[in-house]
Design an enzyme around this catalytic site. Structure first.
Site, PDB file in Angstrom:
ATOM      1  N   ASP A 279       1.113  -1.415  -0.150  1.00  0.00           N
ATOM      2  CA  ASP A 279       0.007  -0.148   0.091  1.00  0.00           C
ATOM      3  C   ASP A 279       0.820   1.329  -0.047  1.00  0.00           C
ATOM      4  O   ASP A 279       1.917   1.157   0.801  1.00  0.00           O
ATOM      5  CB  ASP A 279      -1.009   0.033   1.379  1.00  0.00           C
ATOM      6  CG  ASP A 279      -2.033  -1.119   1.268  1.00  0.00           C
ATOM      7  OD1 ASP A 279      -2.019  -1.544   0.309  1.00  0.00           O
ATOM      8  OD2 ASP A 279      -2.208  -1.502   2.272  1.00  0.00           O
TER       9      ASP A 279
ATOM     10  N   ASP B 135      -0.248  -3.296  -4.598  1.00  0.00           N
ATOM     11  CA  ASP B 135      -1.823  -3.564  -4.037  1.00  0.00           C
ATOM     12  C   ASP B 135      -2.387  -2.364  -3.975  1.00  0.00           C
ATOM     13  O   ASP B 135      -2.397  -1.700  -4.960  1.00  0.00           O
ATOM     14  CB  ASP B 135      -1.545  -4.129  -2.418  1.00  0.00           C
ATOM     15  CG  ASP B 135      -2.690  -4.589  -2.035  1.00  0.00           C
ATOM     16  OD1 ASP B 135      -3.770  -4.831  -2.770  1.00  0.00           O
ATOM     17  OD2 ASP B 135      -2.590  -5.062  -0.681  1.00  0.00           O
TER      18      ASP B 135
ATOM     19  N   ASP C 250      -5.391   2.560   1.640  1.00  0.00           N
ATOM     20  CA  ASP C 250      -6.233   1.424   2.436  1.00  0.00           C
ATOM     21  C   ASP C 250      -6.571   1.839   3.872  1.00  0.00           C
ATOM     22  O   ASP C 250      -5.662   2.232   4.719  1.00  0.00           O
ATOM     23  CB  ASP C 250      -5.471   0.148   2.267  1.00  0.00           C
ATOM     24  CG  ASP C 250      -5.782  -0.554   0.955  1.00  0.00           C
ATOM     25  OD1 ASP C 250      -6.129   0.036  -0.058  1.00  0.00           O
ATOM     26  OD2 ASP C 250      -5.338  -1.831   0.878  1.00  0.00           O
TER      27      ASP C 250
ATOM     28  N   ARG D 268     -11.874  -0.471  -6.926  1.00  0.00           N
ATOM     29  CA  ARG D 268     -11.843  -0.011  -5.679  1.00  0.00           C
ATOM     30  C   ARG D 268     -11.569   1.299  -5.478  1.00  0.00           C
ATOM     31  O   ARG D 268     -10.353   1.831  -5.288  1.00  0.00           O
ATOM     32  CB  ARG D 268     -10.684  -0.836  -4.897  1.00  0.00           C
ATOM     33  CG  ARG D 268     -10.814  -2.377  -4.660  1.00  0.00           C
ATOM     34  CD  ARG D 268      -9.741  -2.710  -3.755  1.00  0.00           C
ATOM     35  NE  ARG D 268      -9.910  -4.266  -3.828  1.00  0.00           N
ATOM     36  CZ  ARG D 268      -9.280  -5.192  -2.942  1.00  0.00           C
ATOM     37  NH1 ARG D 268      -8.206  -4.672  -2.136  1.00  0.00           N
ATOM     38  NH2 ARG D 268      -9.476  -6.496  -2.903  1.00  0.00           N
TER      39      ARG D 268
END
Length: 516
Positions: free
Chosen positions: A162, A191, A195, A244
């Protein structure tokens, strides 16, 4: 995961020259939170987000120096602003130990700490292949930095892949004017860009760029991780993202005035009981930009004023439930803070001029015309000035506090809240320690646009403060020191002066309030 992200990768992601310098320079000034335009969204709630306001300012050119600054504080909660310039990477980031920190060599670790600002200055700050990890932490500001190419597999790895990751009881984080980039998706070793997991709440991401990644970010790591939420996304550019944008599991999120461009598979994914409010965004050249995807546990949304420009929608089937082609609201989401919307039609232009690192911290006031920071406001290269954008001249008119009520928290023995509204500068209120709150209140709504905090003889110095509309929780102004504080005229029944840091014990003799 498609390789389209990597194929369309901009040449701007070429690796920059690595620096091996170490060291940290101390400034004798105090620093207020770098906040051109001030903190916004859900980060204003739950007591607000001030970062390192009122603390020492430190200059760092390496990851090791950032960790040294954290570990050199008197405690894990001592406010500090870390001004970063140059390239931060694995080669110049090592673990540093101390009682006020908990760091690691493979990431910038903001763990078990609070009251920290990290802000890019000078020629800019680039975190190259090195992520920023926020864990068991609160009151964090990250501003004007670029984080790129953080990997969870391959070499080198960092921070679970992240760019900025938050997990485990994180509260009050404001990330502003940053650029978060990858070079592909999971199959290329990357990734998420942004997050939030395991009980992360009260977060704002504003005026930022997220691009060239398989995953923009998530709120909740699984369908059972529903303790996250109260997140605001505004004036951000999501570009060339597969999915996302974000994924929301449980909780509430507010997305307004964002520009979503080239979302390749899906966009805002509200699921597992989540509620998303989606206001005046511009969706362009994208697919399935809103809905519940990849699960049969549905979420909901409220939509207002969005533009869908060349957006394609799939048919609903199984666990794939897009909101379009004509999205309508299926819930109602109340927002506790004030916000001003730009028209959706001008969002691409406004976001292009304001979002990302090294854009001069420009913001929008809802007029569709980007605004440069007021020169009296503290940009990241100008610490030490108050963040109050209002006038500081002598108050005019009637002191509305006379005859009003008063209350607060953290009252020192022998002092009274009522002493701040009695017109007598020889009496005063003090917190029981160095921080606390005192409020002025009326039985009916009263319009206030200026306060004057007058300190009594022998008072300690107010480090950082916030002026809060107690009725809504909105932060009207923040900064350091006492004196006259101006803000937009606001009708309220109770206004609070909150001291978040101080040198010595402040003695507030009068909390004066004025209509103009």
């Amino acid at each position: 995961m498609r390789r389209a992200v990597a194929v369309r990768l901009s040449a701007l992601l070429a690796a920059g020259a690595l620096t091996a310098a170490t060291g940290v320079a101390l400034s004798t000034t105090t620093a207020s939170a770098a906040a051109a335009g001030g903190v916004t969204g859900y980060a204003t709630q739950n007591g607000g987000t001030t970062g390192g306001a009122g603390g020492q300012t430190v200059r760092a050119t390496t990851g090791t120096a950032i960790h040294q600054a954290l570990c050199g504080r008197a405690s894990s909660s001592t406010p500090i602003t870390i001004q970063v310039e140059g390239t931060i990477n694995h080669g110049n980031t090592t673990k540093v130990s101390g009682s006020s920190c908990n760091t690691a060599a493979d990431k910038i670790e903001l763990k078990q700490i609070s009251n920290v600002t990290i802000v890019g200055v000078g020629d800019g700050a680039v975190f190259d292949q090195l992520g920023i990890h926020i864990r068991e932490a609160s009151n964090i500001v990250i501003q004007n930095v670029t984080v790129r190419n953080v990997k969870k597999s391959g070499s080198p790895t960092s921070n679970g892949g992240d760019a900025i990751g938050m997990e485990s009881d994180v509260r009050n984080v404001w990330v502003d004017h940053v650029t978060l980039e990858a070079s592909g998706g999971e199959s290329e070793g990357y990734d998420g860009l942004f997050d939030m997991k395991a009980n992360t709440q009260y977060v704002t991401l504003s005026y930022s760029v997220l691009r060239n990644s398989g995953r923009g970010g998530l709120i909740g790591s699984s369908e059972s991780d529903r303790s996250n939420g109260y997140v605001t996304f505004h004036h951000n550019l999501y570009e060339n993202i597969d999915s996302r944008a974000p994924l929301l599991r449980g909780g509430i999120a507010h997305m307004y005035n964002n520009h979503y461009k080239q979302l390749n598979e899906s966009g805002i994914n509200s699921r597992a009981g989540a509620r998303a409010r989606v206001d005046n965004n511009y969706f362009e050249d994208s697919k399935d930009v809103l809905g519940t995807f990849y699960t049969d546990e549905a979420g909901t949304w409220q939509v207002n004023g969005n533009i869908f420009d060349n957006v394609t929608w799939s048919s609903r089937s199984g666990d794939h439930n897009p909101a379009g082609p004509n999205p309508t609201s299926n819930t109602s989401v109340s927002i506790p803070y004030g916000f001003t919307l730009d028209g959706a039609n001008c969002v691409p232009d406004v976001v292009a001029q304001t979002a990302g690192a090294n854009k001069g911290l420009k913001v929008s006031d809802g007029s569709c015309t980007p605004q440069s920071p007021d020169p009296t406001d503290p940009g990241p290269t100008n610490p030490g000035e108050p963040t109050d954008p209002g006038p500081t001249g002598p108050p005019a008119g009637t002191n509305l506090s006379l005859g009003a009520g008063a209350d607060g928290s953290s009252k020192a023995s022998g002092t009274s809240y009522g002493n701040v509204v009695d017109g007598n500068t020889s009496t005063y209120w003090s917190p029981s320690g160095s921080t606390g709150k005192v409020s002025v209140k009326w039985s009916s709504a009263t319009t206030v646009s200026k306060v004057n905090i007058r300190l009594a003889s022998g008072s300690g110095t107010v480090g950082a403060y916030r002026v809060v509309n107690h009725d809504t929780g909105a932060v009207l102004a923040s900064g350091s020191g006492a004196g006259v504080i101006g803000f937009a005229p606001t009708s309220l029944k109770k206004i609070t002066f909150e001291i978040t840091s101080a040198s010595g014990t402040p003695r507030v003799a009068e909390f004066e309030t004025y209509a103009s």
